[in-house]
Design a protein around this motif. Structure first.
Motif, PDB file in Angstrom:
ATOM      1  N   CYS A  14      10.337   4.989 -10.055  1.00 35.86           N
ATOM      2  CA  CYS A  14       9.813   3.778  -9.425  1.00 35.86           C
ATOM      3  C   CYS A  14      10.664   2.557  -9.724  1.00 35.86           C
ATOM      4  N   GLN A  15      11.550   2.654 -10.707  1.00 38.44           N
ATOM      5  CA  GLN A  15      12.358   1.507 -11.082  1.00 38.44           C
ATOM      6  C   GLN A  15      13.741   1.533 -10.457  1.00 38.44           C
ATOM      7  N   LYS A  16      14.154   2.643  -9.902  1.00 38.04           N
ATOM      8  CA  LYS A  16      15.486   2.701  -9.318  1.00 38.04           C
ATOM      9  C   LYS A  16      15.508   1.977  -7.982  1.00 38.04           C
ATOM     10  N   THR A  17      16.670   1.542  -7.584  1.00 43.63           N
ATOM     11  CA  THR A  17      16.827   0.864  -6.307  1.00 43.63           C
ATOM     12  C   THR A  17      16.518   1.854  -5.192  1.00 43.63           C
ATOM     13  N   PRO A  18      15.633   1.481  -4.264  1.00 46.56           N
ATOM     14  CA  PRO A  18      15.278   2.423  -3.197  1.00 46.56           C
ATOM     15  C   PRO A  18      16.465   2.732  -2.292  1.00 46.56           C
ATOM     16  N   GLU A  19      16.501   3.959  -1.844  1.00 44.11           N
ATOM     17  CA  GLU A  19      17.517   4.410  -0.900  1.00 44.11           C
ATOM     18  C   GLU A  19      16.847   4.640   0.443  1.00 44.11           C
ATOM     19  N   ALA A  20      17.647   4.738   1.500  1.00 42.86           N
ATOM     20  CA  ALA A  20      17.105   4.929   2.844  1.00 42.86           C
ATOM     21  C   ALA A  20      16.319   6.227   2.976  1.00 42.86           C
ATOM     22  N   THR A  21      16.503   7.150   2.064  1.00 41.36           N
ATOM     23  CA  THR A  21      15.770   8.418   2.127  1.00 41.36           C
ATOM     24  C   THR A  21      14.427   8.337   1.415  1.00 41.36           C
ATOM     25  N   ASP A  22      14.210   7.284   0.629  1.00 41.42           N
ATOM     26  CA  ASP A  22      12.965   7.130  -0.124  1.00 41.42           C
ATOM     27  C   ASP A  22      11.835   6.667   0.775  1.00 41.42           C
ATOM     28  N   ILE A  23      10.636   6.968   0.349  1.00 40.76           N
ATOM     29  CA  ILE A  23       9.427   6.397   0.938  1.00 40.76           C
ATOM     30  C   ILE A  23       8.573   5.946  -0.233  1.00 40.76           C
ATOM     31  N   ARG A  24       8.239   4.672  -0.237  1.00 44.30           N
ATOM     32  CA  ARG A  24       7.409   4.114  -1.302  1.00 44.30           C
ATOM     33  C   ARG A  24       6.152   3.518  -0.697  1.00 44.30           C
ATOM     34  N   PRO A  31      -3.756  -9.453   0.827  1.00 43.04           N
ATOM     35  CA  PRO A  31      -2.564 -10.281   0.990  1.00 43.04           C
ATOM     36  C   PRO A  31      -2.701 -11.588   0.216  1.00 43.04           C
ATOM     37  N   VAL A  32      -1.572 -12.067  -0.317  1.00 44.36           N
ATOM     38  CA  VAL A  32      -1.575 -13.330  -1.054  1.00 44.36           C
ATOM     39  C   VAL A  32      -1.889 -14.469  -0.096  1.00 44.36           C
ATOM     40  N   GLN A  33      -1.207 -14.476   1.025  1.00 44.90           N
ATOM     41  CA  GLN A  33      -1.475 -15.460   2.071  1.00 44.90           C
ATOM     42  C   GLN A  33      -1.844 -14.685   3.325  1.00 44.90           C
ATOM     43  N   ASN A  34      -3.084 -14.769   3.725  1.00 45.87           N
ATOM     44  CA  ASN A  34      -3.528 -14.001   4.882  1.00 45.87           C
ATOM     45  C   ASN A  34      -3.564 -14.889   6.116  1.00 45.87           C
ATOM     46  N   LYS A  35      -2.482 -14.842   6.885  1.00 47.24           N
ATOM     47  CA  LYS A  35      -2.377 -15.629   8.106  1.00 47.24           C
ATOM     48  C   LYS A  35      -2.985 -14.900   9.296  1.00 47.24           C
ATOM     49  N   PHE A  36      -3.342 -13.622   9.106  1.00 46.97           N
ATOM     50  CA  PHE A  36      -3.781 -12.794  10.222  1.00 46.97           C
ATOM     51  C   PHE A  36      -5.278 -12.473  10.194  1.00 46.97           C
ATOM     52  N   GLY A  37      -6.026 -13.058   9.294  1.00 47.30           N
ATOM     53  CA  GLY A  37      -7.453 -12.772   9.216  1.00 47.30           C
ATOM     54  C   GLY A  37      -7.693 -11.369   8.695  1.00 47.30           C
ATOM     55  N   ASP A  38      -8.761 -10.754   9.150  1.00 47.36           N
ATOM     56  CA  ASP A  38      -9.147  -9.428   8.683  1.00 47.36           C
ATOM     57  C   ASP A  38      -8.566  -8.300   9.531  1.00 47.36           C
ATOM     58  N   THR A  39      -7.588  -8.582  10.360  1.00 46.11           N
ATOM     59  CA  THR A  39      -7.107  -7.564  11.295  1.00 46.11           C
ATOM     60  C   THR A  39      -5.874  -6.817  10.813  1.00 46.11           C
ATOM     61  N   VAL A  40      -5.223  -7.264   9.761  1.00 48.06           N
ATOM     62  CA  VAL A  40      -4.001  -6.617   9.292  1.00 48.06           C
ATOM     63  C   VAL A  40      -4.337  -5.757   8.083  1.00 48.06           C
ATOM     64  N   PHE A  41      -4.016  -4.443   8.177  1.00 48.20           N
ATOM     65  CA  PHE A  41      -4.326  -3.569   7.058  1.00 48.20           C
ATOM     66  C   PHE A  41      -3.141  -3.235   6.202  1.00 48.20           C
ATOM     67  N   GLY A  42      -1.978  -3.772   6.501  1.00 52.32           N
ATOM     68  CA  GLY A  42      -0.812  -3.534   5.674  1.00 52.32           C
ATOM     69  C   GLY A  42       0.452  -3.967   6.392  1.00 52.32           C
ATOM     70  N   PHE A  43       1.581  -3.610   5.791  1.00 52.55           N
ATOM     71  CA  PHE A  43       2.875  -3.921   6.405  1.00 52.55           C
ATOM     72  C   PHE A  43       3.918  -2.966   5.847  1.00 52.55           C
ATOM     73  N   THR A  44       5.038  -2.890   6.524  1.00 53.35           N
ATOM     74  CA  THR A  44       6.143  -2.061   6.051  1.00 53.35           C
ATOM     75  C   THR A  44       7.419  -2.878   5.990  1.00 53.35           C
ATOM     76  N   VAL A  45       8.289  -2.451   5.100  1.00 50.46           N
ATOM     77  CA  VAL A  45       9.659  -2.953   5.052  1.00 50.46           C
ATOM     78  C   VAL A  45      10.495  -1.712   5.340  1.00 50.46           C
ATOM     79  N   HIS A  46      10.881  -1.599   6.596  1.00 48.68           N
ATOM     80  CA  HIS A  46      11.575  -0.399   7.081  1.00 48.68           C
ATOM     81  C   HIS A  46      12.944  -0.307   6.446  1.00 48.68           C
ATOM     82  N   PRO A  47      13.366   0.829   6.014  1.00 53.13           N
ATOM     83  CA  PRO A  47      12.796   2.165   6.193  1.00 53.13           C
ATOM     84  C   PRO A  47      12.111   2.734   4.954  1.00 53.13           C
ATOM     85  N   VAL A  48      11.828   1.909   3.934  1.00 55.00           N
ATOM     86  CA  VAL A  48      11.456   2.474   2.640  1.00 55.00           C
ATOM     87  C   VAL A  48      10.040   2.153   2.163  1.00 55.00           C
ATOM     88  N   LEU A  49       9.537   0.949   2.377  1.00 49.35           N
ATOM     89  CA  LEU A  49       8.330   0.495   1.689  1.00 49.35           C
ATOM     90  C   LEU A  49       7.157   0.292   2.637  1.00 49.35           C
TER      91      LEU A  49
END
Length: 149
Positions: A14-24, A31-49
């Motif tokens: 979990c501490q290594k730098t993610p690679e494009a083959t990883d899925i985390r 959310p810390v700042q919820n600009k979307f109300g109750d409609t957003v259940f998450g987010f991704t940072v493609h292609p890993v997180l």
């Protein structure tokens, strides 16, 4: 030369730098700042997180008087966000688990275990998973497991 393993050797996966083959996956409270109300259940940072909000699952279950369904809702939210990692950020669809917003009919499908990926999405996700496996193992055919002598 210092005794014992180096700092780099003590780093866990979990501490290594993610690679494009990883899925985390991260499960966050909300959310810390919820600009979307109750409609957003998450987010991704493609292609890993993929990140999902536990509070979304709790709110959704409580709104339907079904707190026992929190694990089911959370599981589907996780599947949706992991789907984005394998389908890309434009992976939303008009039907199934990859709808951008879940209406009461999707929640009913979720309860029955029928809120699924489309056939095309399933195929695309398998292709992406195989491509990631090829990159990770260096094996041109991930269906072939290297044999040791």
């Amino acid at each position: 030369m210092p005794d014992g393993p180096s700092t780099a050797d003590r780093q866990g996966p979990c501490q290594k730098t993610p690679e494009a083959t990883d899925i985390r996956l991260r499960v966050l409270a909300a959310p810390v700042q919820n600009k979307f109300g109750d409609t957003v259940f998450g987010f991704t940072v493609h292609p890993v997180l993929a990140s999902v909000y536990y509070d979304y699952a709790v709110r959704r279950a409580k709104s339907d008087d079904a707190e026992f369904e929190i694990p089911i809702i959370l599981g589907c939210v996780i599947a949706h966000e992991l789907g984005h990692l394998l389908l890309g950020s434009d992976g939303h669809s008009g039907t199934g688990i990859m709808r951008p917003r879940w209406e009461p009919s999707q929640v009913q499908q979720l309860r029955m275990g029928t809120l699924l990926f489309t056939t095309e999405q399933s195929k695309q996700m398998r292709v992406e998973a195989r491509a990631r496996m090829r990159l990770q193992t260096g094996n041109p055919d991930p269906g072939l497991v290297p044999q040791s002598d």
